[in-house]
Scaffold this active site. Structure first.
Site, mmCIF file in Angstrom:
data_model
loop_
_atom_site.group_PDB
_atom_site.id
_atom_site.type_symbol
_atom_site.label_atom_id
_atom_site.label_comp_id
_atom_site.label_asym_id
_atom_site.label_seq_id
_atom_site.Cartn_x
_atom_site.Cartn_y
_atom_site.Cartn_z
ATOM 1 N N GLU A 75 -1.344 37.542 52.736
ATOM 2 C CA GLU A 75 -0.983 38.648 51.845
ATOM 3 C C GLU A 75 -0.582 38.081 50.483
ATOM 4 O O GLU A 75 -0.034 36.978 50.405
ATOM 5 C CB GLU A 75 0.174 39.436 52.497
ATOM 6 C CG GLU A 75 0.760 40.563 51.699
ATOM 7 C CD GLU A 75 -0.187 41.723 51.414
ATOM 8 O OE1 GLU A 75 -1.264 41.462 50.857
ATOM 9 O OE2 GLU A 75 0.176 42.872 51.693
ATOM 10 N N ASP A 76 -0.860 38.814 49.422
ATOM 11 C CA ASP A 76 -0.488 38.345 48.097
ATOM 12 C C ASP A 76 1.017 38.408 47.881
ATOM 13 O O ASP A 76 1.649 37.442 47.500
ATOM 14 C CB ASP A 76 -1.224 39.152 47.005
ATOM 15 C CG ASP A 76 -1.133 40.652 47.202
ATOM 16 O OD1 ASP A 76 -0.477 41.103 48.169
ATOM 17 O OD2 ASP A 76 -1.727 41.389 46.388
ATOM 18 N N ASP A 111 6.899 43.062 49.321
ATOM 19 C CA ASP A 111 7.941 43.738 48.545
ATOM 20 C C ASP A 111 8.938 44.349 49.543
ATOM 21 O O ASP A 111 9.796 43.648 50.063
ATOM 22 C CB ASP A 111 7.221 44.783 47.673
ATOM 23 C CG ASP A 111 8.098 45.426 46.634
ATOM 24 O OD1 ASP A 111 9.107 46.025 47.012
ATOM 25 O OD2 ASP A 111 7.786 45.345 45.440
ATOM 26 N N PHE A 133 7.912 43.671 38.378
ATOM 27 C CA PHE A 133 6.474 43.849 38.633
ATOM 28 C C PHE A 133 5.682 42.697 38.030
ATOM 29 O O PHE A 133 5.891 42.316 36.880
ATOM 30 C CB PHE A 133 6.017 45.180 38.026
ATOM 31 C CG PHE A 133 4.615 45.536 38.388
ATOM 32 C CD1 PHE A 133 4.318 46.052 39.651
ATOM 33 C CD2 PHE A 133 3.577 45.360 37.478
ATOM 34 C CE1 PHE A 133 3.016 46.374 39.999
ATOM 35 C CE2 PHE A 133 2.273 45.682 37.817
ATOM 36 C CZ PHE A 133 1.994 46.192 39.074
ATOM 37 N N ARG A 145 -6.385 41.179 37.600
ATOM 38 C CA ARG A 145 -6.606 40.377 38.815
ATOM 39 C C ARG A 145 -7.269 39.041 38.497
ATOM 40 O O ARG A 145 -7.135 38.074 39.227
ATOM 41 C CB ARG A 145 -7.511 41.127 39.800
ATOM 42 C CG ARG A 145 -6.907 42.383 40.387
ATOM 43 C CD ARG A 145 -7.784 42.856 41.552
ATOM 44 N NE ARG A 145 -7.519 44.223 41.952
ATOM 45 C CZ ARG A 145 -6.543 44.594 42.768
ATOM 46 N NH1 ARG A 145 -5.701 43.701 43.249
ATOM 47 N NH2 ARG A 145 -6.389 45.863 43.099
HETATM 48 P P1 5GP Z 1 5.384 46.483 50.395
HETATM 49 O O1 5GP Z 1 4.732 47.339 51.445
HETATM 50 O O2 5GP Z 1 5.798 45.133 50.925
HETATM 51 O O3 5GP Z 1 6.518 47.201 49.717
HETATM 52 O O4 5GP Z 1 4.336 46.287 49.242
HETATM 53 C C1 5GP Z 1 3.313 45.360 49.313
HETATM 54 C C2 5GP Z 1 2.179 45.724 48.389
HETATM 55 O O5 5GP Z 1 2.661 46.347 47.185
HETATM 56 C C3 5GP Z 1 1.443 44.483 47.930
HETATM 57 O O6 5GP Z 1 0.378 44.172 48.809
HETATM 58 C C4 5GP Z 1 0.953 44.870 46.566
HETATM 59 O O7 5GP Z 1 -0.271 45.549 46.674
HETATM 60 C C5 5GP Z 1 2.001 45.833 46.055
HETATM 61 N N1 5GP Z 1 2.990 45.178 45.186
HETATM 62 C C6 5GP Z 1 4.292 44.947 45.442
HETATM 63 N N2 5GP Z 1 4.905 44.344 44.419
HETATM 64 C C7 5GP Z 1 3.955 44.180 43.450
HETATM 65 C C8 5GP Z 1 3.978 43.590 42.132
HETATM 66 O O8 5GP Z 1 4.984 43.085 41.610
HETATM 67 N N3 5GP Z 1 2.797 43.599 41.465
HETATM 68 C C9 5GP Z 1 1.647 44.120 41.974
HETATM 69 N N4 5GP Z 1 0.556 44.061 41.223
HETATM 70 N N5 5GP Z 1 1.595 44.687 43.213
HETATM 71 C C10 5GP Z 1 2.745 44.698 43.947
#
Ligand code: 5GP
Length: 179
Positions: free
Chosen positions: A102-103, A106, A155, A168
């Protein structure tokens, strides 16, 4: 590295390509140490993880597979909460060693749902490799096995991560600056 503008927002330099490459090296060495003889399958979450996954996978010098999946989100018909559904998974994961790539994590909700769906297939082992982790936002109980950077709740874009579909392609990672 300079400030950049993507769509309507300014972003400032945060993590350079060389620093990212070092973190990927370290993570790859750890994964190789843990899975060298276990024929693992890397499960990459599109879109954001594509660049990280390519760099990580290139560093694996042992037999392993890679597969790309997507989480389609839609609003449930009986509830207003978002439902994430795994699409594109062709492999049978029963008894396999699975590493989710996973990238960024959050709140952790996205991966919580994915983990449940994968665990239903009863893999031998399920690990998570995330390049970026926002510990202050994380609300789940599961652990992340491999992380590159712990970052604040701002962000970010670049290295696969987007803002409104853009950014990207940037080889470095940038943090939101001013509105
Ligand atoms: P989570 O479900 O853990 O809250 O969110 C994960 C997803 O939210 C990541 O796979 C990504 O797509 C998006 N995301 C969360 N933080 C960021 C951020 O700082 N920048 C970007 N571009 N996407 C984020």
């Amino acid at each position: 590295m300079d400030m950049i503008r993507v769509c309507d927002k300014e972003f400032k330099p945060y993590l350079g390509a060389a620093e990212i490459a070092k973190a990927v090296d370290t993570m790859a060495a750890r994964i190789e140490g843990d899975f060298r003889d276990k024929n693992p399958v890397f499960l990459v979450i599109l879109n954001g993880a594509f660049m990280f996954a390519a760099d990580l996978f290139k560093r694996m010098n042992f037999p392993c597979e890679i597969s790309f999946v997507k989480l389609a989100s839609y609003v449930g018909t009986t509830t207003s909460s978002q439902v994430h559904h795994l699409i594109g998974l062709k492999e049978d994961l029963r008894g396999r060693n699975v590493i989710i790539v996973e990238d960024i994590v959050d709140t952790g909700l996205t991966l919580a749902r994915l983990r449940e769906q994968i665990l239903e297939q009863v893999p031998a082992d399920l690990r998570i490799a995330a390049l970026l982790f926002k510990p202050l936002a994380f609300r789940e109980r599961y652990k992340l096995d491999y992380t590159g950077f712990e970052i604040p709740n701002d962000f970010i874009i670049g290295y696969g991560l987007d803002y409104n579909g853009y950014g990207r392609n940037l080889p470095d990672i940038y943090q939101i600056g001013s509105e």
